[in-house]
Design an enzyme around this catalytic site. Sequence first.
Site, short mmCIF file in Angstrom:
data_model
loop_
_atom_site.label_atom_id
_atom_site.label_comp_id
_atom_site.label_asym_id
_atom_site.label_seq_id
_atom_site.Cartn_x
_atom_site.Cartn_y
_atom_site.Cartn_z
N SER A 110 27.88 44.95 43.68
CA SER A 110 28.04 46.06 44.63
C SER A 110 28.14 47.40 43.92
CB SER A 110 29.29 45.84 45.48
OG SER A 110 30.44 45.72 44.65
N ASN A 113 20.35 43.12 45.44
CA ASN A 113 21.67 42.82 46.00
C ASN A 113 21.52 42.69 47.51
OD1 ASN A 113 24.60 42.57 45.40
ND2 ASN A 113 24.78 44.33 46.77
N HIS A 151 34.63 41.17 32.02
CA HIS A 151 35.91 40.82 32.64
C HIS A 151 36.44 39.48 32.15
CE1 HIS A 151 34.59 43.64 36.15
NE2 HIS A 151 35.05 44.30 35.11
N CYS A 191 51.45 29.37 23.17
CA CYS A 191 50.45 29.24 22.09
C CYS A 191 50.89 28.18 21.08
CB CYS A 191 50.26 30.58 21.41
SG CYS A 191 49.07 30.54 20.05
N ALA A 200 29.19 39.34 41.30
CA ALA A 200 29.60 38.15 42.07
C ALA A 200 28.48 37.59 42.92
CB ALA A 200 30.81 38.49 42.94
N ARG A 251 35.87 40.82 47.31
CA ARG A 251 36.30 41.82 48.28
C ARG A 251 35.82 41.60 49.71
NH1 ARG A 251 36.02 43.74 43.39
NH2 ARG A 251 37.64 45.14 42.65
#
Length: 251
Positions: free
Chosen positions: A197, A221, A122, A155, A25, A37
């Site tokens: 993270s 980071n 994800h 669908c 992120a 978070r």
Amino acid sequence: MTGSTADILGRYLRDARRIVVFTGAGISTESGIPDFRSPGGVWSRMKPIYFQEFVGSEARRREAWTRVFSGAAGWVGKEPNAGHAAVARLVHAGKASSIITQNVDNLHQASGVPDRHVIELHGNASYATCLECGVRHELDELRPIFVDRGEIPACRACGGLVKTATISFGQQMPEEPMLAAEAETQACDLFLVLGSSLVVTPAAHFPVKAKQYGARLVILNREPTQLDDLADLVLHDEIGPTMTAAMRDLN
């Protein structure tokens, strides 16, 4: 970032023959996309809708689609930033073989990286898929169904449940991306973490595996991670400016 650490990162990038870039992120917060978070992040403003809730409850499906078309989560509709541009440059230069991403914002593709180089652990929030037959549905096609007619999308091919192509809590991780990420991790000689993270598993296992396979590990980071002690180089800086500086001499 000191000049010496910039020089080291630049040298690592130049020396590497097969880089895997692992993004979280933090690379997209510089585009205005909230993380999950931290205070003010997505989950501090709204509770996640679990996969079993989406499947089992019409009310929760309606809430999920309301979030999609109101833009409440803020995951889509932003532009790539200098960090994404730097990663795209590594791919186009033939230095990076793949991007393993935890993000669902489609910004790597928007920065010009071909789909075949992006492994989305994800999923992707910019389109939807049928949970029964897998047919892809564009959000622009579903918007009038939900927003104008108030109907929960189904669908067009089989009538099954349609959901954004993200992996929700409680939903099984997709096998194909996980296998692709494993293969890329094993083959790389530099594993570059940008903006993660490294607390969400199983994704956070890949940097550890890269070291076990003999690759260098670099973590960029803003905040410390639990894997900093394992890394060959750690930088607590902004991703866009740091990568731009490190790549200034990259051919």
